[in-house]
Motif scaffolding. Sequence first.
Motif, PDB file in Angstrom:
ATOM      1  N   ALA A 167      70.535   9.171 -94.047  1.00  0.00           N
ATOM      2  CA  ALA A 167      69.538   9.594 -93.064  1.00  0.00           C
ATOM      3  C   ALA A 167      69.298  11.096 -93.160  1.00  0.00           C
ATOM      4  CB  ALA A 167      69.995   9.223 -91.658  1.00  0.00           C
ATOM      5  N   GLY A 168      70.384  11.871 -93.367  1.00  0.00           N
ATOM      6  CA  GLY A 168      70.236  13.317 -93.503  1.00  0.00           C
ATOM      7  C   GLY A 168      69.483  13.688 -94.760  1.00  0.00           C
ATOM      8  N   ALA A 169      69.716  12.943 -95.848  1.00  0.00           N
ATOM      9  CA  ALA A 169      69.025  13.236 -97.097  1.00  0.00           C
ATOM     10  C   ALA A 169      67.554  12.875 -96.991  1.00  0.00           C
ATOM     11  CB  ALA A 169      69.683  12.475 -98.240  1.00  0.00           C
ATOM     12  N   ALA A 170      67.258  11.775 -96.296  1.00  0.00           N
ATOM     13  CA  ALA A 170      65.870  11.373 -96.141  1.00  0.00           C
ATOM     14  C   ALA A 170      65.123  12.367 -95.267  1.00  0.00           C
ATOM     15  CB  ALA A 170      65.795   9.977 -95.538  1.00  0.00           C
ATOM     16  N   GLN A 171      65.814  12.921 -94.266  1.00  0.00           N
ATOM     17  CA  GLN A 171      65.171  13.875 -93.378  1.00  0.00           C
ATOM     18  C   GLN A 171      65.017  15.226 -94.066  1.00  0.00           C
ATOM     19  OE1 GLN A 171      67.148  14.311 -89.632  1.00  0.00           O
ATOM     20  NE2 GLN A 171      65.214  14.576 -88.582  1.00  0.00           N
ATOM     21  N   GLY A 172      65.985  15.608 -94.888  1.00  0.00           N
ATOM     22  CA  GLY A 172      65.888  16.839 -95.643  1.00  0.00           C
ATOM     23  C   GLY A 172      66.174  18.079 -94.822  1.00  0.00           C
ATOM     24  N   LEU A 173      66.176  19.201 -95.535  1.00  0.00           N
ATOM     25  CA  LEU A 173      66.417  20.482 -94.893  1.00  0.00           C
ATOM     26  C   LEU A 173      65.102  21.109 -94.497  1.00  0.00           C
ATOM     27  CD1 LEU A 173      69.113  21.910 -97.313  1.00  0.00           C
ATOM     28  CD2 LEU A 173      69.490  20.936 -95.071  1.00  0.00           C
ATOM     29  N   GLY A 174      65.158  21.968 -93.501  1.00  0.00           N
ATOM     30  CA  GLY A 174      63.966  22.701 -93.108  1.00  0.00           C
ATOM     31  C   GLY A 174      63.588  22.462 -91.663  1.00  0.00           C
ATOM     32  N   SER A 175      62.438  22.981 -91.314  1.00  0.00           N
ATOM     33  CA  SER A 175      61.960  22.946 -89.937  1.00  0.00           C
ATOM     34  C   SER A 175      61.627  21.530 -89.494  1.00  0.00           C
ATOM     35  CB  SER A 175      60.726  23.822 -89.802  1.00  0.00           C
ATOM     36  OG  SER A 175      60.193  23.736 -88.514  1.00  0.00           O
ATOM     37  N   ARG A 176      61.993  21.224 -88.257  1.00  0.00           N
ATOM     38  CA  ARG A 176      61.636  19.938 -87.665  1.00  0.00           C
ATOM     39  C   ARG A 176      60.612  20.127 -86.551  1.00  0.00           C
ATOM     40  NH1 ARG A 176      67.398  19.241 -88.438  1.00  0.00           N
ATOM     41  NH2 ARG A 176      67.682  17.841 -90.171  1.00  0.00           N
ATOM     42  N   ALA A 177      59.889  21.245 -86.631  1.00  0.00           N
ATOM     43  CA  ALA A 177      58.854  21.521 -85.629  1.00  0.00           C
ATOM     44  C   ALA A 177      57.706  20.532 -85.813  1.00  0.00           C
ATOM     45  CB  ALA A 177      58.336  22.946 -85.799  1.00  0.00           C
ATOM     46  N   PRO A 178      56.958  20.268 -84.748  1.00  0.00           N
ATOM     47  CA  PRO A 178      55.799  19.380 -84.879  1.00  0.00           C
ATOM     48  C   PRO A 178      54.792  19.933 -85.896  1.00  0.00           C
ATOM     49  CG  PRO A 178      56.301  19.813 -82.571  1.00  0.00           C
ATOM     50  CD  PRO A 178      57.171  20.708 -83.375  1.00  0.00           C
ATOM     51  N   GLU A 179      54.025  19.051 -86.476  1.00  0.00           N
ATOM     52  CA  GLU A 179      53.088  19.446 -87.530  1.00  0.00           C
ATOM     53  C   GLU A 179      52.050  20.454 -87.044  1.00  0.00           C
ATOM     54  OE1 GLU A 179      53.227  18.920 -90.771  1.00  0.00           O
ATOM     55  OE2 GLU A 179      55.121  17.888 -90.396  1.00  0.00           O
ATOM     56  N   PHE A 180      51.563  20.304 -85.813  1.00  0.00           N
ATOM     57  CA  PHE A 180      50.555  21.251 -85.345  1.00  0.00           C
ATOM     58  C   PHE A 180      51.138  22.651 -85.190  1.00  0.00           C
ATOM     59  CE2 PHE A 180      52.425  20.085 -81.291  1.00  0.00           C
ATOM     60  CZ  PHE A 180      52.357  21.249 -80.534  1.00  0.00           C
ATOM     61  N   VAL A 181      52.459  22.752 -84.955  1.00  0.00           N
ATOM     62  CA  VAL A 181      53.105  24.059 -84.870  1.00  0.00           C
ATOM     63  C   VAL A 181      53.263  24.641 -86.275  1.00  0.00           C
ATOM     64  CG1 VAL A 181      55.245  25.261 -84.246  1.00  0.00           C
ATOM     65  CG2 VAL A 181      54.277  23.541 -82.709  1.00  0.00           C
ATOM     66  N   LYS A 182      53.668  23.801 -87.232  1.00  0.00           N
ATOM     67  CA  LYS A 182      53.856  24.276 -88.605  1.00  0.00           C
ATOM     68  C   LYS A 182      52.544  24.705 -89.249  1.00  0.00           C
ATOM     69  CE  LYS A 182      57.446  21.034 -89.707  1.00  0.00           C
ATOM     70  NZ  LYS A 182      57.921  20.089 -90.709  1.00  0.00           N
ATOM     71  N   SER A 183      51.458  24.124 -88.816  1.00  0.00           N
ATOM     72  CA  SER A 183      50.175  24.412 -89.475  1.00  0.00           C
ATOM     73  C   SER A 183      49.653  25.820 -89.149  1.00  0.00           C
ATOM     74  CB  SER A 183      49.137  23.365 -89.076  1.00  0.00           C
ATOM     75  OG  SER A 183      48.858  23.457 -87.688  1.00  0.00           O
ATOM     76  N   ARG A 184      50.104  26.422 -88.080  1.00  0.00           N
ATOM     77  CA  ARG A 184      49.668  27.778 -87.708  1.00  0.00           C
ATOM     78  C   ARG A 184      50.845  28.726 -87.819  1.00  0.00           C
ATOM     79  NH1 ARG A 184      47.470  23.978 -84.639  1.00  0.00           N
ATOM     80  NH2 ARG A 184      45.202  23.893 -84.477  1.00  0.00           N
ATOM     81  N   ARG A 185      50.702  29.726 -88.673  1.00  0.00           N
ATOM     82  CA  ARG A 185      51.805  30.649 -88.977  1.00  0.00           C
ATOM     83  C   ARG A 185      52.317  31.366 -87.731  1.00  0.00           C
ATOM     84  NH1 ARG A 185      56.085  31.865 -91.623  1.00  0.00           N
ATOM     85  NH2 ARG A 185      56.340  34.019 -92.195  1.00  0.00           N
ATOM     86  N   ALA A 186      51.440  31.926 -86.922  1.00  0.00           N
ATOM     87  CA  ALA A 186      51.864  32.683 -85.740  1.00  0.00           C
ATOM     88  C   ALA A 186      52.573  31.765 -84.739  1.00  0.00           C
ATOM     89  CB  ALA A 186      50.669  33.348 -85.078  1.00  0.00           C
ATOM     90  N   LEU A 187      52.058  30.562 -84.580  1.00  0.00           N
ATOM     91  CA  LEU A 187      52.680  29.619 -83.663  1.00  0.00           C
ATOM     92  C   LEU A 187      54.055  29.195 -84.176  1.00  0.00           C
ATOM     93  CD1 LEU A 187      52.262  28.084 -81.047  1.00  0.00           C
ATOM     94  CD2 LEU A 187      51.156  26.276 -82.353  1.00  0.00           C
ATOM     95  N   HIS A 188      54.170  29.013 -85.494  1.00  0.00           N
ATOM     96  CA  HIS A 188      55.448  28.606 -86.070  1.00  0.00           C
ATOM     97  C   HIS A 188      56.491  29.708 -85.931  1.00  0.00           C
ATOM     98  CE1 HIS A 188      58.034  27.024 -89.554  1.00  0.00           C
ATOM     99  NE2 HIS A 188      58.220  26.249 -88.507  1.00  0.00           N
ATOM    100  N   VAL A 189      56.081  30.956 -86.166  1.00  0.00           N
ATOM    101  CA  VAL A 189      57.024  32.073 -86.017  1.00  0.00           C
ATOM    102  C   VAL A 189      57.477  32.185 -84.564  1.00  0.00           C
ATOM    103  CG1 VAL A 189      57.246  34.580 -86.140  1.00  0.00           C
ATOM    104  CG2 VAL A 189      56.227  33.331 -88.037  1.00  0.00           C
ATOM    105  N   SER A 190      56.541  32.055 -83.623  1.00  0.00           N
ATOM    106  CA  SER A 190      56.930  32.134 -82.214  1.00  0.00           C
ATOM    107  C   SER A 190      57.822  30.949 -81.841  1.00  0.00           C
ATOM    108  CB  SER A 190      55.705  32.208 -81.316  1.00  0.00           C
ATOM    109  OG  SER A 190      54.915  31.060 -81.455  1.00  0.00           O
ATOM    110  N   TRP A 191      57.579  29.781 -82.424  1.00  0.00           N
ATOM    111  CA  TRP A 191      58.439  28.612 -82.221  1.00  0.00           C
ATOM    112  C   TRP A 191      59.853  28.913 -82.708  1.00  0.00           C
ATOM    113  CZ3 TRP A 191      57.726  23.657 -80.222  1.00  0.00           C
ATOM    114  CH2 TRP A 191      58.690  22.720 -80.538  1.00  0.00           C
ATOM    115  N   GLN A 192      59.961  29.509 -83.905  1.00  0.00           N
ATOM    116  CA  GLN A 192      61.266  29.845 -84.461  1.00  0.00           C
ATOM    117  C   GLN A 192      61.985  30.868 -83.594  1.00  0.00           C
ATOM    118  OE1 GLN A 192      60.202  30.970 -88.485  1.00  0.00           O
ATOM    119  NE2 GLN A 192      61.071  29.066 -89.269  1.00  0.00           N
TER     120      GLN A 192
END
Length: 156
Positions: free
Chosen positions: A29-54
């Motif tokens: 399950a961990g391998a299928a999920q992979g490493l990296g951000s688990r933020a919603p796609e609409f957050v990942k799609s906007r750089r400023a929103l993603h940085v503020s999310w992080q």
Amino acid sequence: MNTGSDELDKAAVTGDSTQAQEQDPEQAAGAAQGLGSRAPEFVKSRRALHVSWQVGVFVVGLAVVGAGIVMLPLPGPGWVVIFGGMAIWATEFVWAQLVLRWTKRKVTEAAQRALDPRVRRRNLALTVTGLVIVGALAGFYVWKFGAVMPWTIQNQ
């Protein structure tokens, strides 16, 4: 570092499901999920929103880890809260995911070692020895000084 994703990819390409079934389900399950951000796609799609999310995830994780550190000397589940803060960080940061995986692996190894019959016998022998020593010291104190506390409390 091998995350196990190669084995799953090979099984998917070759159609061999036995290889994927031989893996630990949590690891698969961990391998299928992979490493990296688990933020919603609409957050990942906007750089400023993603940085503020992080930043938000980091601040919340830092507050939880800080509370756990405070709980270490004080009453409370310090280590559980610290690992909870690491889990919050692991939702967004790869370094925290790797630390959490390493920690889970080490805890599992320690649990397996603790279940070893030789280790259990050794721990039991050490516990019994310690209790006998404490009992002997308490018996000596009662024999020497009686059942009187070493301090006096004045009536007020």
